[in-house]
Design a protein around this motif. Structure first.
Motif, mmCIF file in Angstrom:
data_model
loop_
_atom_site.group_PDB
_atom_site.id
_atom_site.type_symbol
_atom_site.label_atom_id
_atom_site.label_comp_id
_atom_site.label_asym_id
_atom_site.label_seq_id
_atom_site.Cartn_x
_atom_site.Cartn_y
_atom_site.Cartn_z
ATOM 1 N N LEU A 1 0.839 -1.190 0.000
ATOM 2 C CA LEU A 1 0.000 0.000 0.000
ATOM 3 C C LEU A 1 0.879 1.247 0.000
ATOM 4 C CD1 LEU A 1 -2.940 1.103 0.296
ATOM 5 C CD2 LEU A 1 -2.563 1.075 2.775
ATOM 6 N N ILE A 2 0.543 2.191 -0.889
ATOM 7 C CA ILE A 2 1.196 3.499 -0.914
ATOM 8 C C ILE A 2 0.181 4.539 -0.463
ATOM 9 C CG2 ILE A 2 2.210 5.279 -2.382
ATOM 10 C CD1 ILE A 2 3.398 3.072 -4.096
ATOM 11 N N VAL A 3 0.515 5.262 0.581
ATOM 12 C CA VAL A 3 -0.376 6.277 1.136
ATOM 13 C C VAL A 3 0.160 7.647 0.744
ATOM 14 C CG1 VAL A 3 -1.455 7.209 3.211
ATOM 15 C CG2 VAL A 3 -0.891 4.764 3.083
ATOM 16 N N ILE A 4 -0.599 8.376 -0.076
ATOM 17 C CA ILE A 4 -0.201 9.712 -0.506
ATOM 18 C C ILE A 4 -0.903 10.712 0.399
ATOM 19 C CG2 ILE A 4 -0.164 11.363 -2.406
ATOM 20 C CD1 ILE A 4 -0.265 9.006 -4.332
ATOM 21 N N GLY A 5 -0.175 11.241 1.353
ATOM 22 C CA GLY A 5 -0.756 12.152 2.333
ATOM 23 C C GLY A 5 -0.925 11.452 3.665
#
Length: 348
Positions: A126-130
């Motif tokens: 998972l990539i969390v932007i913010g």
């Protein structure tokens, strides 16, 4: 390797539209002619070669990791990305690097989605932007080891992160104005939502904090020269109008985003004032439109697309077995143009 930007430019649509069409986003409403134009453009520019490589990997029994992306911004905010494209450019970097690696990100989750946990169940990373809600993050700990945060670092002992040094970046902007002889420097910026503490809790922007520290150290801080709204052109315009109507304008402004600065330029021009003769400006992000503004903006360059690309590489490295979390701080650079009153000092 063809990028999202290449296809968007060729098809004459936004990058977010290209991304959503190629990733079969079911929430997208777009004309068939536009969809077909994007698909044809992707084929002509070599997008199918990436698909072919992925199919070959399947035939060779090489598993392609399933990656999800969590976005802090809403769908409406991303579609209106021209107003503040910071997070949308990071997403483009993520998706371009995924294409480069032969990976298809078919899971896009927004912080406003009510069924986030169900969406996340079948992904490898998972990539969390913010930001992410702290409660959801705690629930994910037992089921998902591979999480990378971009533009935030909630727990550097547990998770990979890609950030910039806001202190160093803001200091470079402020020192530049101070070195030009400006003493009265105002601030225009936006509020920041910090989902790590609670849903939609507003926290202080580090740019504002550093600005205040520097101005107080010089003995020139004035609360009435600080204007806070949303990160948008409209708010930049309105906040500058508010500053002008109050009178006693500062000699210069540090503005926390290029979008707000462009709105501020319009307000200044409507008041028959000039930049930089009457008001000097240094802004932040250095998005493409900064150098094409009515007065080209001096701006702190943030390598947003590269932040997304580095995030993908960190995640793949973690999926492949790395156990020690890494925190990567990307550099920033002050790009000097006309708005601060200095010309031809740095190639823009």
């Amino acid at each position: 390797m063809t990028t999202i930007k290449d296809i968007a430019a060729y098809a004459k649509v936004s990058s977010s539209t290209v991304s959503r069409v190629l990733n079969n986003d079911p929430t997208l409403s777009v004309a068939d002619e536009t969809r077909n134009r994007i698909i044809e453009a992707s084929k002509e520019l070599g997008y199918t070669t990436v698909r072919k490589r992925r199919n070959e990997q399947k035939l060779e029994n090489l598993s392609s990791p399933r990656i999800g992306i969590i976005l802090t911004c809403s769908l409406e905010e991303e579609e209106d990305g021209v107003d503040d494209p910071y997070f949308s450019i990071i997403r483009q970097g993520v998706e371009s690097e995924c294409l480069n690696q032969g990976i298809y990100t078919n899971k896009v989750i927004r912080s406003t989605d009510s069924h986030q946990e169900q969406i996340i169940e079948d992904i490898d990373g998972l990539i969390v932007i913010g930001g992410m809600n702290l409660g959801l993050l705690n629930r994910l700990k037992d089921s998902l080891d591979n999480i990378v945060f971009i533009n935030n670092s909630p727990d550097e002992d547990s998770y990979d992160s890609v950030i910039i040094d806001f202190r160093k970046a803001t200091t470079s902007a402020m020192e530049h104005l101070l070195n030009q002889g400006f003493k009265e420097i105002g601030y225009i910026g936006g509020s920041v939502s910090d989902d790590f503490l609670d849903n939609n809790l507003v926290s202080r922007d580090m740019r504002l904090t550093i600005y205040e520290e520097i101005m107080k150290s010089k003995g020139t801080y004035r609360r009435d020269q600080v204007f806070i709204g949303d990160f948008s052109m409209t708010q930049g315009y309105q906040l500058m109008k508010d500053a002008i109507s109050k009178g006693n304008l500062p000699e210069a402004f540090f503005i926390a985003s290029d979008s707000m600065a462009i709105g501020a330029l319009r307000a200044i021009q409507e008041a028959n004032l000039k930049v930089p003769e009457d008001i000097a400006i240094v802004s932040f992000n250095d998005v493409q439109m900064a150098k094409f503004a009515s007065v080209p903006l001096t701006s702190v360059k943030v390598y947003t697309e590269q932040m997304g690309r580095v995030g993908v590489k960190l995640l793949l490295d973690r999926i492949n077995g790395r156990e020690i979390p890494l925190k990567v701080t990307l550099p920033t650079k002050l790009v000097i143009r006309d708005s601060c009153g200095v010309k031809n000092k740095v190639d823009s």
